[in-house]
Design a protein around this motif. Structure first.
Motif, PDB file in Angstrom:
ATOM      1  N   VAL A  20     -62.559   4.565  50.573  1.00 13.67           N
ATOM      2  CA  VAL A  20     -62.769   3.395  49.720  1.00 13.67           C
ATOM      3  C   VAL A  20     -63.195   3.910  48.346  1.00 13.67           C
ATOM      4  O   VAL A  20     -64.224   4.579  48.218  1.00 13.67           O
ATOM      5  CB  VAL A  20     -63.862   2.462  50.293  1.00 13.67           C
ATOM      6  N   VAL A  41     -57.267   1.061  48.317  1.00 14.02           N
ATOM      7  CA  VAL A  41     -58.491   0.489  48.875  1.00 14.02           C
ATOM      8  C   VAL A  41     -59.644   0.730  47.903  1.00 14.02           C
ATOM      9  O   VAL A  41     -59.930   1.874  47.548  1.00 14.02           O
ATOM     10  CB  VAL A  41     -58.815   1.105  50.256  1.00 14.02           C
ATOM     11  N   LYS A  62     -56.547  -3.617  48.806  1.00 11.99           N
ATOM     12  CA  LYS A  62     -57.495  -4.077  49.828  1.00 11.99           C
ATOM     13  C   LYS A  62     -58.902  -3.853  49.289  1.00 11.99           C
ATOM     14  O   LYS A  62     -59.346  -2.718  49.128  1.00 11.99           O
ATOM     15  CB  LYS A  62     -57.307  -3.293  51.126  1.00 11.99           C
TER      16      LYS A  62
END
Ligand SMILES: *Cc1c(COP(=O)(O)O)cnc(C)c1O
Length: 218
Positions: A20, A41, A62
């Motif tokens: 992330v 992400v 995302k």
């Protein structure tokens, strides 16, 4: 240089571990640079900032919400995120579930375990998490996907290892006792300073900001 940093980090983590890219406090062009390098992400920690960025960036990103979330800010966050990693109170969990029920949506979440020695860091203790897992039916609009934790902010690696060992052992205990739904698999631990250590403790998600985007200006 963002693309180079990303490349370096990705080459140091196994491909099944989710990176992330924590873009909080960094502007849209920086995020776009990471996006153009293939990153999809991203993590944000402030509702207003997230909802502003979502509008300016591609829809296949995302977004993971990783900050403290107040229940009066849910509508700035829940329509846009792939996952809320930072569920840190029963009150918040109940409010997220209620939002999902009303909207006809299921929200993926992680439960934040308090592992650091600092008092200031949010999160549940282990008993509270077990009690949530024993009551999963109370949260039909929430998909419980695992645990998130932040180690103590220290340069003492042995303390960081202790924190990660605790959450990792707790995760193993939950899984081996079948205390959780099948979806409860993710272990989100590790940030810029400690993600390589986190991998040794079974991290499936690492949240890295500074090492990708440079220092934040608050
Ligand atoms: C800011 C933040 C990170 C990223 O921290 P870095 O040290 O910049 O990598 C990770 N997780 C959470 C919860 C954060 O708030």
């Amino acid at each position: 240089m963002i693309s180079k940093s990303l490349e370096n980090i990705l080459s140091s983590i196994p491909s099944q571990v989710q990176l992330v890219a924590v873009s909080k406090f960094h502007p849209v062009p920086a995020i776009r640079e990471a996006y153009d390098a293939g990153q999809r992400v991203f993590g944000e920690s402030r509702p207003q900032e997230l909802s502003a960025k979502v509008n300016e960036l591609p829809s296949d990103i995302k977004w993971h919400f990783i900050g403290h979330l107040q229940t009066n800010k849910l509508k700035l966050v829940l329509p846009y995120v792939y996952m809320v990693e930072s569920i840190d109170s029963l009150h918040l969990l109940e409010a997220v579930n209620k939002w999902g029920v009303n909207e006809g949506k299921t929200i993926k979440v992680l439960l934040e375990l308090h592992i650091a020695s600092e008092e200031t860091k949010q999160g549940f203790n282990e008993d509270e998490i077990l009690s949530i897992l024993h009551n999963v039916d109370s949260y039909p609009a929430v998909e419980l996907c695992g645990l998130m934790g932040m180690a103590t902010n220290t340069s003492d690696e042995s303390v960081i290892r202790q924190d990660f060992a605790r959450i990792s052992q707790f995760m193993s205990k939950i899984r081996s006792n079948h205390d959780a739904p099948d979806s409860f698999r993710e272990l989100s631990i590790g940030m810029s300073g400690d993600y390589l250590i986190a991998l040794e403790y079974g991290a499936t998600i690492v949240r890295v900001g500074t090492a990708i985007f440079g220092a934040r200006e608050y």
